[in-house]
Write a protein that holds these residues in place. Structure first.
Motif, short mmCIF file in Angstrom:
data_model
loop_
_atom_site.label_atom_id
_atom_site.label_comp_id
_atom_site.label_asym_id
_atom_site.label_seq_id
_atom_site.Cartn_x
_atom_site.Cartn_y
_atom_site.Cartn_z
N UNK A 91 0.83 -1.21 0.00
CA UNK A 91 0.00 0.00 0.00
C UNK A 91 0.86 1.25 0.00
N UNK A 92 1.90 1.19 0.84
CA UNK A 92 2.78 2.37 0.96
C UNK A 92 3.47 2.65 -0.37
N UNK A 93 3.88 1.56 -1.06
CA UNK A 93 4.55 1.75 -2.35
C UNK A 93 3.60 2.38 -3.36
N UNK A 94 2.34 1.91 -3.36
CA UNK A 94 1.40 2.43 -4.35
C UNK A 94 1.09 3.90 -4.11
N UNK A 95 1.22 4.32 -2.83
CA UNK A 95 0.92 5.72 -2.56
C UNK A 95 1.99 6.66 -3.08
N UNK A 96 3.19 6.16 -3.27
CA UNK A 96 4.29 7.03 -3.69
C UNK A 96 4.27 7.19 -5.21
N UNK A 97 4.37 8.44 -5.65
CA UNK A 97 4.37 8.71 -7.09
C UNK A 97 5.71 9.34 -7.46
N UNK A 98 6.46 8.65 -8.31
CA UNK A 98 7.76 9.19 -8.70
C UNK A 98 7.58 10.20 -9.82
N UNK A 99 8.63 11.01 -10.05
CA UNK A 99 8.58 11.98 -11.14
C UNK A 99 8.60 11.24 -12.47
N UNK A 100 7.92 11.74 -13.48
CA UNK A 100 7.85 11.00 -14.75
C UNK A 100 9.17 11.05 -15.50
N UNK A 101 9.48 9.95 -16.19
CA UNK A 101 10.71 9.88 -16.98
C UNK A 101 10.60 10.70 -18.25
N UNK A 102 9.41 10.76 -18.82
CA UNK A 102 9.21 11.58 -20.03
C UNK A 102 8.56 12.87 -19.56
N UNK A 103 9.31 13.95 -19.68
CA UNK A 103 8.82 15.21 -19.11
C UNK A 103 7.96 15.97 -20.11
N UNK A 104 7.43 17.10 -19.63
CA UNK A 104 6.61 17.95 -20.51
C UNK A 104 7.42 18.46 -21.69
N UNK A 105 8.67 18.77 -21.41
CA UNK A 105 9.49 19.31 -22.49
C UNK A 105 9.63 18.28 -23.61
N UNK A 106 9.64 17.00 -23.21
CA UNK A 106 9.68 15.94 -24.22
C UNK A 106 8.45 15.99 -25.09
N UNK A 107 7.31 16.14 -24.42
CA UNK A 107 6.05 16.07 -25.17
C UNK A 107 5.91 17.25 -26.12
N UNK A 108 6.40 18.43 -25.67
CA UNK A 108 6.26 19.60 -26.54
C UNK A 108 7.40 19.72 -27.52
N UNK A 109 8.43 18.87 -27.37
CA UNK A 109 9.63 18.97 -28.19
C UNK A 109 10.23 20.37 -28.12
N UNK A 110 10.34 20.86 -26.87
CA UNK A 110 10.89 22.19 -26.66
C UNK A 110 12.41 22.08 -26.62
N UNK A 111 13.04 22.39 -27.73
CA UNK A 111 14.46 22.12 -27.82
C UNK A 111 15.33 23.11 -27.06
N UNK A 112 14.75 24.16 -26.53
CA UNK A 112 15.57 25.09 -25.76
C UNK A 112 15.64 24.69 -24.29
N UNK A 113 14.84 23.70 -23.89
CA UNK A 113 14.81 23.39 -22.46
C UNK A 113 15.80 22.28 -22.14
N UNK A 114 16.31 22.31 -20.92
CA UNK A 114 17.27 21.30 -20.48
C UNK A 114 16.60 20.06 -19.94
N UNK A 115 15.27 20.08 -19.82
CA UNK A 115 14.59 18.93 -19.22
C UNK A 115 14.18 17.90 -20.24
N UNK A 116 14.58 18.14 -21.47
CA UNK A 116 14.16 17.21 -22.52
C UNK A 116 15.14 16.06 -22.57
N UNK A 117 14.65 14.87 -22.90
CA UNK A 117 15.54 13.71 -23.14
C UNK A 117 16.54 13.54 -22.01
N UNK A 118 15.97 13.23 -20.83
CA UNK A 118 16.81 13.13 -19.64
C UNK A 118 17.75 11.94 -19.69
N UNK A 119 17.57 11.03 -20.67
CA UNK A 119 18.43 9.85 -20.65
C UNK A 119 19.59 9.94 -21.62
#
Lengths: 243, 183
Positions: A91-119
């Protein structure tokens, strides 16, 4: 004493890399192998204390159900079963929500942001005016007598970022070179062409809100470099970029 | 006449000259001297023997510190701890063997690609240094110089998910129970 005129003009360029923040996704073979290793580990292992406790409690429950009225423990004493503990942890594990691996910058393809393509590695490209063309290049500056090429590259970075940038330059030696001859119109005896020496640096600070970038800039990954750089330049740059 | 009855304290023995002096049991000065020598000798011999033993102990090689990770605690070798699982089927073993072979090939290709990439990296750098030398010797020397600030290089490795902004990790206490052995 006047310095001998150089036929080649020297430039120092800085390849600033933002290192990956998350792991790359596993290949198919890697996933299969990881599963197999887990299975083999399970088969070769013995029961742990927690599992022993769980087995004993299951035994007890079974015996209690079969025999009509087995009163081993004193009534009124609440015992925490191992299964309950496991459920609680689940139950405790299910309550925890980690940050998403694919960020908003990925979805918008904002090439000026540093949060894109974190891998993957991202490198900085700047639009500069060379001759009469505006080109996408790694930030570069012309070498001035009296400084080393590494300090030229640092100066190039400082002109684009200001002083608030923290980068770790990997050594004093250049990583690559791109030389080209000027078009015949401006070529002279003493001004044949230019040699651009590339230096590599890792970006240390996470946020660049302090830095004011003056020109147009982009943070691109290695496979997207082809969209912006010229072919010959790209070939030389790709040589010193590890994936 | 001036003869007055005086109460003179009676002296116990003629060895005691005055009452205020330490009254040792008599006759003290007449102790046999042999006992002292033998005692002293015996004590000296005992001290020497102790010193020899201490030296021997110190000379002996220091004891090996047991590695606790390598010694399985006895409670885990119980037979009722052995896991009971169904035996592997033939297809399963076949699948495993084939997967191991595929993995072998995959890793070999990966390794070769890495080595090739490093090779191109080194070649590109050598080429750049060659060109630089053609240009100017002093710039070349400045480039070859060792960068002292580079090592030790530290970096936090990539995690599975990016850091969650504003996350407050739960409080906890870590108690270190490692055994420390002194030589």
């Amino acid at each position: 004493t006047a310095a001998a005129p150089r036929p080649w003009r020297l430039f120092g360029a800085m390849c600033l890399l933002r290192l990956p923040r998350i792991t790359q996704p596993l290949e198919k073979e890697e996933e299969e192998m990881a599963a197999l290793m887990g299975q083999i580990e399970l088969e070769r292992s013995h029961y742990s204390d927690h599992e022993m406790r769980k087995l004993e409690e299951e035994e007890q429950l079974r015996r209690r159900k079969e025999s009509t009225y087995d009163d081993d423990e004193a009534p009124g004493k609440t015992v925490i079963m191992a299964q309950d503990l496991e459920d609680k942890w689940e139950q405790k594990l299910l309550q925890f929500k980690a940050a998403p691996r694919i960020t908003d910058a990925d979805k918008n393809n904002n090439r000026t942001s540093l949060d894109r393509r974190l891998d993957s590695n991202l490198m900085l490209l700047v639009k500069q005016k060379i001759g009469n063309q505006e080109l996408w290049l790694l930030p570069q500056a012309e070498w001035q007598p009296g400084e080393t090429l590494r300090s030229t590259a640092e100066r190039a970075m400082a002109t684009f970022f200001g002083d608030h940038i923290q980068a770790k330059i990997l050594g004093n030696a250049p990583y690559g070179i791109y030389k080209y001859k000027f078009p015949r119109a401006i070529r002279t005896e003493n001004n044949v062409g230019a040699k651009i020496f590339f230096f590599k640096a890792f970006l240390q600070s996470g946020d660049l809100s302090q830095a004011e970038l003056k020109e147009d800039y982009l943070w691109v990954a290695k496979d997207e470099l082809g969209d912006y750089l010229k072919l010959e330049y790209l070939k030389k740059v790709n040589r010193f970029l590890l994936d | 006449s001036s003869w007055l009855p005086q109460t003179v304290p009676f002296r116990g023995s003629h060895w005691q000259t005055s009452l205020l002096v330490f009254r040792a049991s008599l006759p003290m000065r007449a102790q046999p001297k042999k006992k002292k020598k033998v005692d002293v000798k015996r004590e000296q011999a005992q001290k020497d023997r102790m010193k020899k033993k201490i030296k021997k102990l110190e000379k002996a090689a220091p004891e090996m510190v047991p590695i606790e990770d390598f010694a399985t605690p006895l409670k885990y070798s119980d037979s009722n701890r052995v896991r009971s699982l169904p035996p592997l089927s033939f297809e399963e073993t076949e699948r495993r063997v084939l997967l191991m072979k595929k993995w072998c090939l995959f890793k070999q290709k990966q390794d070769k690609a890495e080595k090739k990439a490093i090779q191109t990296l080194v070649e590109a750098q050598q080429e750049a240094l060659k060109e630089l030398r053609l240009e100017s010797e002093e710039l070349y020397q400045a480039a070859i110089r060792r960068d002292e600030g580079l090592l030790p290089f530290e970096r936090d490795g990539p995690n599975y998910t990016p850091p969650l902004p504003g996350y407050d990790p739960p409080e906890g206490k870590c108690v270190d129970i490692t055994k420390v052995y002194t030589q």
